[in-house]
Design a protein around this motif. Structure first.
Motif, PDB file in Angstrom:
ATOM      1  N   THR A 273       1.159  -0.966   0.106  1.00 15.27           N
ATOM      2  CA  THR A 273       0.160   0.137  -0.390  1.00 15.27           C
ATOM      3  C   THR A 273       0.491   1.614   0.310  1.00 15.27           C
ATOM      4  OG1 THR A 273      -0.451   0.086   2.234  1.00 15.27           O
ATOM      5  CG2 THR A 273      -1.958  -0.941   1.411  1.00 15.27           C
ATOM      6  N   MET A 274       2.466   1.120   0.213  1.00 14.53           N
ATOM      7  CA  MET A 274       3.231   2.111   0.074  1.00 14.53           C
ATOM      8  C   MET A 274       3.286   2.947  -1.308  1.00 14.53           C
ATOM      9  SD  MET A 274       5.939   0.476   3.233  1.00 14.53           S
ATOM     10  CE  MET A 274       6.493   3.046   2.936  1.00 14.53           C
ATOM     11  N   LEU A 275       3.776   3.832  -1.845  1.00 15.34           N
ATOM     12  CA  LEU A 275       4.240   4.678  -2.994  1.00 15.34           C
ATOM     13  C   LEU A 275       5.653   4.038  -2.690  1.00 15.34           C
ATOM     14  CD1 LEU A 275       2.884   8.168  -2.453  1.00 15.34           C
ATOM     15  CD2 LEU A 275       1.956   6.285  -3.649  1.00 15.34           C
ATOM     16  N   PRO A 322       5.042   8.832 -12.502  1.00 11.45           N
ATOM     17  CA  PRO A 322       3.584   8.811 -13.223  1.00 11.45           C
ATOM     18  C   PRO A 322       2.737   7.554 -12.267  1.00 11.45           C
ATOM     19  CG  PRO A 322       5.180   9.263 -14.459  1.00 11.45           C
ATOM     20  CD  PRO A 322       6.261   8.896 -13.331  1.00 11.45           C
ATOM     21  N   ASN A 323       1.196   7.918 -12.050  1.00 11.74           N
ATOM     22  CA  ASN A 323       0.395   6.792 -11.469  1.00 11.74           C
ATOM     23  C   ASN A 323      -0.286   6.730 -11.974  1.00 11.74           C
ATOM     24  OD1 ASN A 323      -1.859   5.639  -9.476  1.00 11.74           O
ATOM     25  ND2 ASN A 323       0.516   5.393  -8.816  1.00 11.74           N
ATOM     26  N   PRO A 324      -1.192   5.500 -12.483  1.00 11.43           N
ATOM     27  CA  PRO A 324      -2.203   5.325 -13.425  1.00 11.43           C
ATOM     28  C   PRO A 324      -3.596   5.572 -12.933  1.00 11.43           C
ATOM     29  CG  PRO A 324      -1.334   3.602 -12.910  1.00 11.43           C
ATOM     30  CD  PRO A 324      -0.801   4.620 -12.822  1.00 11.43           C
ATOM     31  N   ASP A 325      -3.282   5.960 -11.574  1.00 10.05           N
ATOM     32  CA  ASP A 325      -4.458   6.551 -10.849  1.00 10.05           C
ATOM     33  C   ASP A 325      -4.564   8.183 -10.899  1.00 10.05           C
ATOM     34  OD1 ASP A 325      -6.784   7.237  -8.409  1.00 10.05           O
ATOM     35  OD2 ASP A 325      -6.133   5.710  -7.468  1.00 10.05           O
ATOM     36  N   SER A 326      -5.254   8.687 -11.142  1.00  6.31           N
ATOM     37  CA  SER A 326      -5.577  10.318 -11.423  1.00  6.31           C
ATOM     38  C   SER A 326      -5.710  10.727 -10.405  1.00  6.31           C
ATOM     39  CB  SER A 326      -6.775  10.552 -11.761  1.00  6.31           C
ATOM     40  OG  SER A 326      -8.101   9.877 -11.233  1.00  6.31           O
ATOM     41  N   PHE A 352       4.623  11.840  -0.956  1.00  6.28           N
ATOM     42  CA  PHE A 352       3.733  11.663  -0.056  1.00  6.28           C
ATOM     43  C   PHE A 352       3.061  11.509  -1.889  1.00  6.28           C
ATOM     44  CE2 PHE A 352       5.383  16.131  -0.627  1.00  6.28           C
ATOM     45  CZ  PHE A 352       4.171  16.855  -0.814  1.00  6.28           C
ATOM     46  N   ASN A 353       1.656  11.260  -1.833  1.00  2.61           N
ATOM     47  CA  ASN A 353       0.750  11.896  -2.892  1.00  2.61           C
ATOM     48  C   ASN A 353       0.165  13.101  -2.489  1.00  2.61           C
ATOM     49  OD1 ASN A 353      -1.693  11.676  -4.578  1.00  2.61           O
ATOM     50  ND2 ASN A 353      -2.932  10.394  -2.943  1.00  2.61           N
ATOM     51  N   PHE A 354       0.824  14.076  -2.990  1.00  2.00           N
ATOM     52  CA  PHE A 354       0.257  15.150  -2.975  1.00  2.00           C
ATOM     53  C   PHE A 354      -1.145  15.483  -3.514  1.00  2.00           C
ATOM     54  CE2 PHE A 354       1.854  20.186  -5.007  1.00  2.00           C
ATOM     55  CZ  PHE A 354       1.875  20.332  -3.654  1.00  2.00           C
TER      56      PHE A 354
END
Length: 410
Positions: A273-275, A322-326, A352-354
């Motif tokens: 579950t980590m980036l 890059p991440n496929p999840d917007s 972190f998820n900005f």
């Protein structure tokens, strides 16, 4: 923008020190200013090793990384102090931190003319071979009658004087922006990612790649745990409190020391579950072990990040993966850490998820991204965010890669 302020006097009481502290306080929104002293620097002697002086090491390391330098010089016998001249000789003999560095000169004096003759002399010195600084032309700030110039809170009393100082400061900031385009980064040497050479904090006698390194190393050195108190710079916490504090951070945090050994991450969720996926057995690993699944080209990116921070070419490197999840903007920030003498001490990485932060800010301010739709719960038509946020991801360096997780910007 980070500047270094050098007090050009080794006296216990100095109005030039007061001037730098006023600049730091009054212009704190324009730049960060670290003020350095020269009172413990020995008289220059080319037969001595400059590294023997803690203060010289600190001056060298901090000036090297700074965007610009502000020197506040007194005037002694129509010139600069012997202490300041000695510092400049040390820092132009074997090492050259002022090379192509933007420098601004200011000065305070008891007399009406300020430090005009000392400043003229200092400009000539800064232009000498071995120093080769880029000194801001004109903009001579000469604070005369220094004894009466400050109030009890350290503020310059005369408003016109402050206004002129601000004009000079603004011109220096612009000058730094222009000169920075001429900066040549230090070449990056090959990084030892295999931890071949121990440093003072290396725990020897245990294989860094041992999956039980944390437990074995803790037993070997008698590491404290539990409710043992730890005295920190600005507080006292137990080990358990420090652990809870770090785990509660809304970021994935990692630390690799200046020997390129991966020592820590704040284990607050499962790796899937980590980036930037981490597992407990990686703590203590060599950096090349942490990245052993990467192809050689990506390993070069890891070396580039470490070398860039080690050299002081940049104090941080930022990249977005890059991440496929917007709903995810996978942001990585690599920040150099420093020992008390300003030398490189390793990297802390924040992942972190900005996106939630962007959405919260836009919703709180009634704005939306330029060219994009408003976040949920927001009306359309708001102006573009004043922060300059853009719907297109901005990468500070296209070659940057995740130095500790292996995540790439490509």
């Amino acid at each position: 923008m980070k500047f270094v302020g050098i007090v050009g006097s080794n006296a216990e009481k100095s109005y030039n020190r007061d001037l730098l502290y006023f600049i730091r306080k009054h212009f704190k929104t324009k730049f960060e200013l670290e003020i350095l002293e020269i009172d413990q620097v020995p008289m220059f002697n080319q037969d001595e090793d400059w590294k023997e002086s803690f203060q010289l090491r600190l001056l060298y390391n901090t000036i090297t990384r700074a965007d610009g330098v502000i020197i506040a010089t007194p005037e002694h016998n129509h010139t600069i102090t012997a202490a300041l001249k000695s510092v400049l000789e040390w820092l132009s003999y074997e090492v050259h931190p002022f090379e192509s560095k933007p420098v601004m000169i200011v000065g305070a004096s008891y007399y009406d003319q300020g430090t005009s003759r000392a400043q003229v002399h200092l400009r000539k010195i800064l232009d000498a071979p071995g120093i080769n600084a880029y000194t801001l032309p004109g903009n001579e700030f000469l604070l005369g009658k220094a004894k009466e110039a400050f109030d009890d809170d350290g503020n310059i009393i005369n408003a016109a004087t402050v206004d002129f100082l601000e004009t000079c400061i603004n011109n220096f900031v612009k000058y730094v922006e222009v000169v920075s385009t001429l900066k040549k980064p230090k070449p990056i040497e090959p990084e030892d990612l295999h931890v071949n050479n121990a440093i003072s904090t290396t725990i020897s006698g245990i294989d860094p790649d041992d999956p039980n390194w944390v437990e074995k190393a803790a037993d070997l050195v008698g590491a404290v745990s539990g409710d043992t108190y730890v005295k920190l710079d600005h507080g006292i916490l137990t080990v358990n409190q420090i652990d809870m504090f770090l785990k509660a951070m809304p970021f994935e945090l990692t630390y690799a020391d200046d020997n390129n050994q991966f020592l820590y991450y704040n284990h607050n969720q499962d790796s899937d579950t980590m980036l930037a996926a981490r597992v407990p057995s990686q703590s203590g690993n060599r950096m090349d072990t942490v990245h052993n699944s990467l192809p050689p080209a990506r390993m070069k990116n890891v070396e580039w990040v470490i070398g860039t921070l080690r050299n002081g070419n940049q104090e941080y490197v930022r990249t977005m993966v890059p991440n496929p999840d917007s709903s995810v903007v996978n942001t990585h920030n690599y920040q150099a850490m420093y020992y008390p003498d300003g030398s490189y001490a390793g990297i802390n990485e924040i992942v972190f998820n900005f996106r939630p932060w962007i959405d919260w800010y836009l919703q709180a301010t009634g704005q939306h991204l330029a060219g994009g739709s408003a976040p949920a719960g927001m009306a359309q038509g708001g102006s573009d965010a004043t922060s300059g946020a853009s719907s297109s991801a901005r990468n500070e360096n296209a070659q940057a890669t995740d130095a500790t997780s292996g995540a790439s910007s490509h």
